[in-house]
Design an enzyme around this catalytic site. Structure first.
Site, mmCIF file in Angstrom:
data_model
loop_
_atom_site.group_PDB
_atom_site.id
_atom_site.type_symbol
_atom_site.label_atom_id
_atom_site.label_comp_id
_atom_site.label_asym_id
_atom_site.label_seq_id
_atom_site.Cartn_x
_atom_site.Cartn_y
_atom_site.Cartn_z
ATOM 1 N N VAL A 124 -5.464 2.385 0.214
ATOM 2 C CA VAL A 124 -5.559 1.803 -1.123
ATOM 3 C C VAL A 124 -5.944 0.329 -1.038
ATOM 4 C CG1 VAL A 124 -4.369 1.442 -3.318
ATOM 5 C CG2 VAL A 124 -3.830 3.449 -1.934
ATOM 6 N N ASP A 125 -5.412 -0.379 -0.055
ATOM 7 C CA ASP A 125 -5.808 -1.776 0.144
ATOM 8 C C ASP A 125 -7.306 -1.881 0.404
ATOM 9 O OD1 ASP A 125 -3.567 -3.436 -0.197
ATOM 10 O OD2 ASP A 125 -2.773 -2.881 1.754
ATOM 11 N N VAL A 126 -7.831 -1.010 1.258
ATOM 12 C CA VAL A 126 -9.262 -1.052 1.569
ATOM 13 C C VAL A 126 -10.087 -0.753 0.325
ATOM 14 C CG1 VAL A 126 -11.106 0.010 2.916
ATOM 15 C CG2 VAL A 126 -8.896 -0.479 3.991
ATOM 16 N N ASP A 153 0.814 -1.207 0.000
ATOM 17 C CA ASP A 153 0.000 0.000 0.000
ATOM 18 C C ASP A 153 0.855 1.268 0.000
ATOM 19 O OD1 ASP A 153 -3.024 1.034 0.858
ATOM 20 O OD2 ASP A 153 -1.434 2.246 1.753
ATOM 21 N N GLY A 189 -10.058 -3.709 -1.928
ATOM 22 C CA GLY A 189 -10.963 -4.743 -1.452
ATOM 23 C C GLY A 189 -12.405 -4.443 -1.801
#
Length: 388
Positions: free
Chosen positions: A169-171, A141, A174
């Protein structure tokens, strides 16, 4: 209890860390059966990403995105466990993975391999930089925030680029992955056909830059960091008060007039420099100097009360403890008890009137559910107990 929207859907989850597990937790909250595949003896990397740890010594990072799942340990370097993984997929509707591109293919678990045994399979891959020229780049991220432009617009001043306080960014990746999966499920319901779903952190970030990206593409404007100011709206930022900062979000001319009256500076609304938003943006420094001088006469709680009463969007800068307390004040159920979890969990923010989310189990212990294939419903079939 009402049936979940995804009751009877089985997900085999090969993902780890954050983007993939967040997506599969969302599916699990909606009722899907999620089988998390983990490495023997180690499990998901985030099991050791601490402190802090919960009462059982598990990193709370892991707990954040792994409720409503079962943990199955498989050694994907062992041919026997690869066979077992394929057997699990043969009874599944969805596969989610976030290995580097090519890894699942080398294991015999790529999309083409698995659709041969499950033709209507929905297979979601989350990568850092796609499966082309960026296939070998590590998808962390922080790196994506750096090279994707987010850090260039985040910080107090040029030369001090700053990442977001969470792996944002990961969230977002997802969430995009789960949206793609749900779209593919709707397509399969109509046609009976599965498909591959692909997303990557870099593309997700560029899409999530919204107005900043559009400003560059449409006007050639390369945005710079502006602290807490907004590039296109004023006043829309934080201001110092007599004790602590407060955020003010004035979105239109009507709100600006109400704001100036509330802070004791009504003449500002008729000043030709500040009458419209473009004028306020053009004369932002002069405007903000007057506003801050006025707001330093009282504390943040005073201004929050006064501005809220005047229908001007404003709020103090809360820490997380204060944020959860504020949710309680508003009657928002931001936390929920989850069976098997030693601590409360953050509630799923989506409310469904007919098929509400459920919290059936806490984050699993490593290898706690060496699931029997016979326990699973055939792919796409709702268990009899859940049918109307």
């Amino acid at each position: 209890m009402n049936a979940g929207a995804l009751d009877g859907i089985v997900v085999v989850d090969f993902s780890r860390v954050l983007a993939g597990p967040y997506a599969t937790m969302m599916l699990g909250d909606f009722g899907a059966e999620v089988i998390k595949i983990e490495r023997p003896g180690v499990g998901d990397d985030t099991r050791e990403w601490g402190p802090p740890y919960d009462a059982h010594g598990v990193a709370t990072y892991f707990n954040a995105v792994n409720r409503n799942k079962r943990s199955v340990v498989l050694d994907l370097t062992d041919p026997g466990d690869i066979t077992r993984a394929r057997e699990l997929v043969s009874r599944a509707d969805i596969v989610v993975e976030n290995f580097r591109p090519g890894t699942m293919e080398k294991l015999g678990l790529g999309y083409e391999d698995l659709r041969a045994i499950r033709p209507d399979l929905i297979y979601c891959s989350i990568t850092g930089f796609g499966r082309g020229g960026g296939a070998e780049l590590p998808g962390y991220d922080l790196l994506v925030q750096a090279v994707g432009g987010l850090m260039s617009v985040t910080g107090t001043e040029p030369g001090d680029p700053t990442k977001a306080g969470v792996a944002l960014v990961d969230v977002l990746a997802g969430l995009h992955a789960s949206t793609g999966i749900l779209a593919a499920l709707a397509h399969r319901d109509r046609t009976g056909a599965g498909q591959r779903v692909d997303t990557n952190l870099f593309s997700v970030l560029l899409s999530s830059m919204v107005n900043q990206a559009s400003g560059y593409l449409g006007a050639g404007a390369v945005p710079q960091m502006m602290g807490n100011r907004h590039p296109s709206i004023a006043p829309y930022q934080t201001f110092d008060t007599a004790d602590r900062p407060i955020a003010v979000a004035v979105g239109n001319d009507k709100q600006f007039r109400a704001f100036t009256t509330a802070i004791g500076e009504p003449a500002l609304a008729d000043d030709p420099r500040f009458g419209t938003n473009p004028q306020r943006v053009a004369h932002r420094d002069a405007l903000c100097a007057i506003i801050e001088a006025a707001m330093k006469k009282n504390g943040a709680d005073h201004w929050y009360s006064v501005l809220t009463a005047a229908s001007v969007p404003a709020g103090p800068i809360n820490d997380l403890s204060e944020a959860f307390a504020f949710a309680d004040e508003l009657g928002i159920e931001a936390t929920v008890p989850v069976p098997g979890s030693s601590t409360p969990q953050v509630a799923n923010p989506i409310t469904l009137s007919a098929t509400p989310v459920t919290y059936r189990s806490g984050p699993p212990a490593l290898g706690a559910d060496q699931v029997d294939i016979s326990d699973l419903s055939p792919a796409g079939e709702t268990p009899a107990a859940a049918r109307p």
